[in-house]
Motif scaffolding. Structure first.
Motif, PDB file in Angstrom:
ATOM      1  N   UNK A   4       0.837  -1.191   0.000  1.00 55.08           N
ATOM      2  CA  UNK A   4       0.000   0.000   0.000  1.00 55.08           C
ATOM      3  C   UNK A   4       0.877   1.248   0.000  1.00 55.08           C
ATOM      4  N   UNK A   5       0.678   2.092  -0.987  1.00 52.87           N
ATOM      5  CA  UNK A   5       1.351   3.387  -1.065  1.00 52.87           C
ATOM      6  C   UNK A   5       0.271   4.442  -0.845  1.00 52.87           C
ATOM      7  N   UNK A   6       0.384   5.179   0.255  1.00 55.92           N
ATOM      8  CA  UNK A   6      -0.679   6.055   0.742  1.00 55.92           C
ATOM      9  C   UNK A   6      -0.268   7.511   0.587  1.00 55.92           C
ATOM     10  N   UNK A   7      -1.095   8.286  -0.123  1.00 55.01           N
ATOM     11  CA  UNK A   7      -0.763   9.682  -0.398  1.00 55.01           C
ATOM     12  C   UNK A   7      -1.948  10.555   0.021  1.00 55.01           C
ATOM     13  N   UNK A   8      -1.751  11.350   1.054  1.00 54.97           N
ATOM     14  CA  UNK A   8      -2.815  12.219   1.558  1.00 54.97           C
ATOM     15  C   UNK A   8      -2.933  13.476   0.704  1.00 54.97           C
ATOM     16  N   UNK A   9      -4.032  14.186   0.892  1.00 52.16           N
ATOM     17  CA  UNK A   9      -4.335  15.345   0.069  1.00 52.16           C
ATOM     18  C   UNK A   9      -3.635  16.622   0.496  1.00 52.16           C
ATOM     19  N   UNK A  10      -4.143  17.735   0.018  1.00 52.22           N
ATOM     20  CA  UNK A  10      -3.532  19.045   0.241  1.00 52.22           C
ATOM     21  C   UNK A  10      -3.293  19.298   1.726  1.00 52.22           C
ATOM     22  N   UNK A  11      -2.146  19.919   1.988  1.00 43.47           N
ATOM     23  CA  UNK A  11      -1.709  20.373   3.314  1.00 43.47           C
ATOM     24  C   UNK A  11      -1.209  19.268   4.232  1.00 43.47           C
ATOM     25  N   UNK A  12      -1.373  18.015   3.842  1.00 44.61           N
ATOM     26  CA  UNK A  12      -1.071  16.892   4.731  1.00 44.61           C
ATOM     27  C   UNK A  12       0.204  16.178   4.312  1.00 44.61           C
ATOM     28  N   UNK A  13       0.742  15.346   5.226  1.00 48.56           N
ATOM     29  CA  UNK A  13       1.912  14.535   4.941  1.00 48.56           C
ATOM     30  C   UNK A  13       1.655  13.090   5.294  1.00 48.56           C
ATOM     31  N   UNK A  14       2.714  12.301   5.344  1.00 49.14           N
ATOM     32  CA  UNK A  14       2.596  10.881   5.669  1.00 49.14           C
ATOM     33  C   UNK A  14       1.938  10.662   7.027  1.00 49.14           C
ATOM     34  N   UNK A  15       2.085  11.626   7.927  1.00 47.48           N
ATOM     35  CA  UNK A  15       1.517  11.521   9.270  1.00 47.48           C
ATOM     36  C   UNK A  15       0.004  11.317   9.248  1.00 47.48           C
ATOM     37  N   UNK A  16      -0.668  11.714   8.186  1.00 46.65           N
ATOM     38  CA  UNK A  16      -2.127  11.612   8.128  1.00 46.65           C
ATOM     39  C   UNK A  16      -2.612  10.166   8.171  1.00 46.65           C
TER      40      UNK A  16
END
Length: 232
Positions: A4-16
């Motif tokens: 799983x490669x997880x990419x959060x949206x605007x303003x966010x990073x991996x921490x999301x």
């Protein structure tokens, strides 16, 4: 085993993805949350639209990942959709999580003109960045006060060029194996462009009874949906 490669949206990073990643790992899968250039711990790194596509592709190729389930949330559906095309047979499935989808030759701000013009004006007024939302903007999205506080505290301004530069696709997006996750508190129906893509026999629609940030509001349910997508 999927990766799983997880990419959060605007303003966010991996921490999301902190509440989702452990559940996917507990099911025996590899999990790789990505922070895109210019955001979170990568704040200050120059970034345009194609930079974000390369961020995702480079993560997959550097780790030599196969059977990739690539998840793009919100804005990040645009670079994730392009990356999914570029990684070829490494891709098992792409999941668009209540997200925008890329259109060849179009940008985040060009597809929906009234909203896009407001975003463009905000970028111009904020030295080339889209400023993060305030706590009030997260009302009605199924989030607790504590969740909202964390999102607001950890968000970073989003590089404007990633929103104004066009996407590049070599073939129709409907040819990719895809799941679209619609979060119902953010609107009852997929947008018209997504509805058209869902006519493809390679696309599936899944609904969540929550808001636009399900990695915070319903992480366990989201993990279950992602695991199901890996087996689709």
């Amino acid at each position: 085993m999927a990766e799983f490669v997880l990419v959060a949206g605007a303003w966010l990073g991996a921490w999301a993805w902190d509440a989702v990643a452990p559940e996917l790992r507990a099911a025996g899968h590899g999990v790789h949350p990505v922070t895109l250039s210019g955001l979170a711990e990568r704040r200050g790194v120059p970034a345009g639209q194609q930079t974000h596509v390369r961020d995702i592709v480079d993560e997959i190729e550097r780790r030599d990942l196969r059977d990739v389930v690539l998840v793009g949330h919100s804005y990040s559906g645009i670079p994730a959709g392009q990356a999914a095309e570029r990684i070829g047979d490494r891709l098992r499935r792409v999941v668009f999580l209540d997200s925008n989808v890329p259109h060849d030759g179009e940008s985040f701000v060009s597809v929906w003109p009234p909203f896009g013009e407001r975003v463009r004006a905000a970028i111009t007024a904020n030295d080339g960045f889209w400023p993060p939302l305030t706590a009030e903007d997260y009302a009605g999205q199924g989030l607790t006060d504590e969740q909202i506080q964390r999102i607001v505290a950890d968000s970073t301004p989003h590089p404007g060029a990633t929103l104004t530069e066009p996407a590049t696709l070599a073939r129709p997006l409907g040819e990719l194996p895809a799941t679209y996750v619609k979060c119902l508190l953010d609107g009852d129906e997929p947008t018209p462009d997504v509805a058209a893509l869902l006519k493809s026999d390679r696309w599936r629609l899944v609904e969540m009874d929550t808001g636009h940030w399900p990695m915070f509001s319903q992480p366990s349910e989201l993990a279950r949906i992602l695991l199901d997508a890996a087996d689709a």
